[in-house]
Design a protein around this motif. Sequence first.
Motif, short mmCIF file in Angstrom:
data_model
loop_
_atom_site.label_atom_id
_atom_site.label_comp_id
_atom_site.label_asym_id
_atom_site.label_seq_id
_atom_site.Cartn_x
_atom_site.Cartn_y
_atom_site.Cartn_z
N VAL A 1 -3.53 3.42 -5.04
CA VAL A 1 -3.27 2.30 -4.13
C VAL A 1 -2.84 1.10 -4.97
CG1 VAL A 1 -4.31 0.68 -2.49
CG2 VAL A 1 -4.93 3.09 -2.40
N ALA A 2 -1.75 0.45 -4.54
CA ALA A 2 -1.28 -0.73 -5.26
C ALA A 2 -2.30 -1.85 -5.11
CB ALA A 2 0.07 -1.18 -4.70
N ALA A 3 -2.44 -2.63 -6.17
CA ALA A 3 -3.38 -3.76 -6.10
C ALA A 3 -3.01 -4.67 -4.94
CB ALA A 3 -3.36 -4.53 -7.42
N THR A 4 -1.73 -4.82 -4.69
CA THR A 4 -1.29 -5.71 -3.60
C THR A 4 -1.72 -5.20 -2.23
OG1 THR A 4 0.82 -4.55 -3.72
CG2 THR A 4 0.72 -6.71 -4.77
N GLU A 5 -2.03 -3.89 -2.15
CA GLU A 5 -2.45 -3.32 -0.86
C GLU A 5 -3.98 -3.17 -0.76
OE1 GLU A 5 -0.14 -2.51 1.48
OE2 GLU A 5 1.31 -3.34 0.04
N PHE A 6 -4.67 -3.49 -1.84
CA PHE A 6 -6.08 -3.12 -1.94
C PHE A 6 -7.03 -4.12 -1.27
CE2 PHE A 6 -10.11 -2.89 -4.45
CZ PHE A 6 -10.42 -1.55 -4.25
N TYR A 7 -6.67 -5.39 -1.34
CA TYR A 7 -7.63 -6.42 -0.91
C TYR A 7 -7.41 -6.82 0.55
CZ TYR A 7 -8.46 -6.41 -5.85
OH TYR A 7 -8.76 -5.99 -7.12
N GLN A 8 -8.46 -6.66 1.37
CA GLN A 8 -8.32 -6.88 2.81
C GLN A 8 -9.07 -8.11 3.30
OE1 GLN A 8 -9.74 -3.06 4.06
NE2 GLN A 8 -7.79 -2.03 3.60
#
Lengths: 806, 287
Positions: B147-154
Amino acid sequence: MNDMTPTREQREAKLEGMGCKRKRVEDIRFTQGKGNYVDDLKLPGMLHGDFVRSPHSHARVKKIDDTEALKVPGVLAVITAETLKTVNLAWMPTLAGDVQMVLADGKVLFQNQEVAFVVATDRYAADDGINKVVVEYEPLPVVIDPFKAMDKDAPVLREDLAGKTTGAHGPRKHHNHIFEWTVGDKDLTDAAFRKAEVTIKEMISYHRTHPSPLETCQCVCSFDKIKGELSIWGTFQAPHVIRTVVALIAKIPEHKIHVISPDIGGGFGNKVGAYPGYICVAVASIVTGKPVKWVEDRIENLTATSFARDYHMTTEIASTKEGKVTGLRVHVLADHGAFDACADPSKWPAGFFNIVTGSYDFPTAHLSVDGIYTNKAPGGVAYRCSFRVTEAAYCIERAMDILAQKLGMDPAELRLKNFIKAEQFPYHSALGWEYDSGDYHTAMRKMMETVDYAGLRKEQAALRAAFKRGETREIMGLGVSFFTEIVGAGPSKNCDILGIAMFDSCEIRLHPTGAGIARVGSKSQGQGHETTWAQIIATEIGIPADDIMVEEGNTDTAPYGLGTYGSRSTPVAGAAIAMAARKIKAKAQMIAAYKLEVHEDDLEWDIDGFRVKGLPEKTMSMKDICWAAYNSVPPGMEPGLEAVSYYDPPNMTYPFGAYICVMNIDVDTGVYKVRRFYALDDCGTRINPMIIEGQVHGGLTEAFAIAMGQEIRYDADGNVVTGSFMDFFMPTAVETPHWETDFTVTPSPHHPIGAKGVGESPNVGGVPAFSNAVNDAFSFLGSTHIQMPHDYWRNWKAAKDLGVFA
Amino acid sequence: MIPGPFSYHRPVTVADAVKLLSTLGDEARPLAGGHSLVPMMKLRLASPEHLVDLHGIAGLKGIRRDGNTIVIGAMTTQHELLASDEIGMSLPILDETVLLIADPQVRYRGTIGGNVANGDPGNDMPALMMTLGASYRLEGASGAREVAATEFYQGAYFTALEPGELLTAISIPVPAAGHGYAYEKLKRKVGDYATAAAAVVLTMAGGKVVTCKIGLTNLSETPLLAEDAAKVVIGTSLDPASLKKASAAAVAIMSPASDARGPVEYRKHVGGIMVTRALQRAAGRAR
């Protein structure tokens, strides 16, 4: 004499007496992790207690249900106010003449107030139990802003005081009012203001902060049912006072109470008073018949045990156009929290705040202090300062800068113009003190020359011009502070705690081989008494400091003393040590005369023994006199060589100092950089210059913390928002500036060795130096006073409010 | 400050750790450096019934280069990052950032995996990972995924990690040779989270910015990638007007909380300054 005979210098050096940078003997154990602190104490069968605390700052306690808690394995008891009422201990007296709940009795008055005490077989079980105690609260409106505490419709906090129009210190004006204390000549002062050519007026706040020693407050109690004796080990700065308080409130005979303060990891005033934890472990031990330990965690320490400061000081100075001050008028609104638990001498509800005339020759002054209740933790202790002296020093030092600004005068010049002159000592201040000694002009000029004050002002002027031209975003401030402290409480004529005069004491016992023990009524929390007390004795009686063991903190063996706080140890206990040593020396002289077969008057003291006047080879060393004291004393003389002294000081001592802080501030971020900090201290005779330097470093670091960010802050609902070291600013070595120290020596004329005390000077003098630096930096942009603490965002806000970003 | 009861597990393989986490369910938490979890447990804000200590898993440690990618095992400590020559040469911004995390004692224990996986907006590594275009390897009972870091944080403490999944490695593409970089962090003291911080990685040619990424720490519920701000500076020489525009574009996406570090307005204001300073310092380093 042969080559082996030590020279005078060698004999002197061997003593390691006063003036010697003797290494701290206690550090041998501290640096190896071999100190012995309260939490190191493990007694067989020892239980652990911990508190259920209130999440509310003001609420009625409807119900406490301990059913589930008592089911937790290891939980033995849940103590509440109802339990304590059966032994008449639900409330306890405070040192300030008020009463304080030990456990919530019907309501809570501050967040994290103690509500119930869970006793269990270990700390984990105790905490598990706490989480199972169900307390039903009914929240009540809160009083947080001290300026609203005496509003007509302000909520009633202390329902227990209903109908009491008089408190321990006179009439109460309002249901949230504690006392009003006034000093000085009001009419004369009002007249001075009416006639004044120039006046200033500013509300100067010294925010609430906390001493936060490395080791928190802790206590172990063990009650021996057979003997009826209670042993108490605790982090007590004043163990004898604790013993007397326990005797008075627990009705246990005082000789059956053994109070022991082992090594203490810092106190700074936090460990002077009595806390609910102490009462609860004592009761728990009496009830269970087992030793019980209570150890506070960091959050509890910051939020529930004694805070410091919270003084809001409306300050006015009257002056001539030329800058000669003619009058001082101060009104203080003192926020004491939910109970008045200040640890001041009993007759001094605002401590020695009437030192607020500072180092200046005010012909007249008037001071009034209103103490009030709010929904905050109780306390108001002297955080590394004599009682309310830091607040007073900040008040006057800030106000003098404000006056200088109004007059267009340099703040250092204004101070020099108004200092009490050396020839005016002993000086009687307008607010009632007799300053024993001082030489302020010499100290101030030494500071100004050392740092090239004139050069710094030139640099500041150039930087200000560059800022106005838009060439830099940095501004520069010079923070001048010249403080006079009042320490060494205190003379029995005006100082007592619960009726006990504030003397101190020492017992010295010399053994046959020329070594000995000194027991003292003070209690080191890191000040290095084991090192310095032995140095006083070494110089006084010629026994090497290494051969004197210093013992403090055990009430069974130490003579009664009032403990260590308010820089009182050297002025009071230090004097008792010298006086006890002199009694020994007098007896030693009689023994020496007998042994040398001369008259006492034919002897003179020479470093480490006596010699016959005119016959320098005829000598008797103190070591030999010790031996003789146990086998061949003059006929009719009792054998042995020991002495006790209880010293009631004739006056306080008045250390002073000249400090300067040079600081740059980046207006865009509010980030400051302390470029230079110079501290000149005059503490009279210097016992151990290395320890003095260490004390100054520590106190300046605390002053830096307080001025630049350290605070106990509450939100509007009364929640503490700075309850951990993440948000309560505790600087590390990285943030701490480099300290330059210097000194002058003006011995106290009434103290046996001329010493005045130093531990607290740097906190007292440091805070105004930092705050004046910030204020001085911003003054050219039009501000007169910016409140502390000066952390980054507040500096940025100050810049913004002054239109820097417009 | 006393944690509640819990069981302690110490698996020696990732497979065992994943198995434990999936069978024990929500009541199990993996333990890396422990700097976030243990204080939460002591405050009883977290009361996991099971702790799965990852320190026994040798396969979770280490730094290696795989072509143009640096792969870092999740249990690699911050101190080990600093000690690595590979990191020093290929990813100097990582060293610069690590040195701004707390103090040596913390860095001996704190791990990069824990730092990025916890989802704490105050942690420094997440924004940096987004800036560097890193991806995370997540392993669970049903296998592994990237998972890309840019997609990881919600959200604050909310991440793409599914229950039972473990973050096992971080892959970072090596930035171009001659890139400029800077991590600017304003904090109150050693050990504090950022009042505001900005990471910049850029390349320049002929005095103009060619590529640029800007990450922001502790200025929102999650780490942020300031894409508009980065776009503004591309093709410019980072002249005062462009810097001002970039800073304003970054400030526009910030939504920090008001806390003891300062009110929202201050934190955004200094957030903008951190961006400006990071851009200037990164440009000064670019070759």
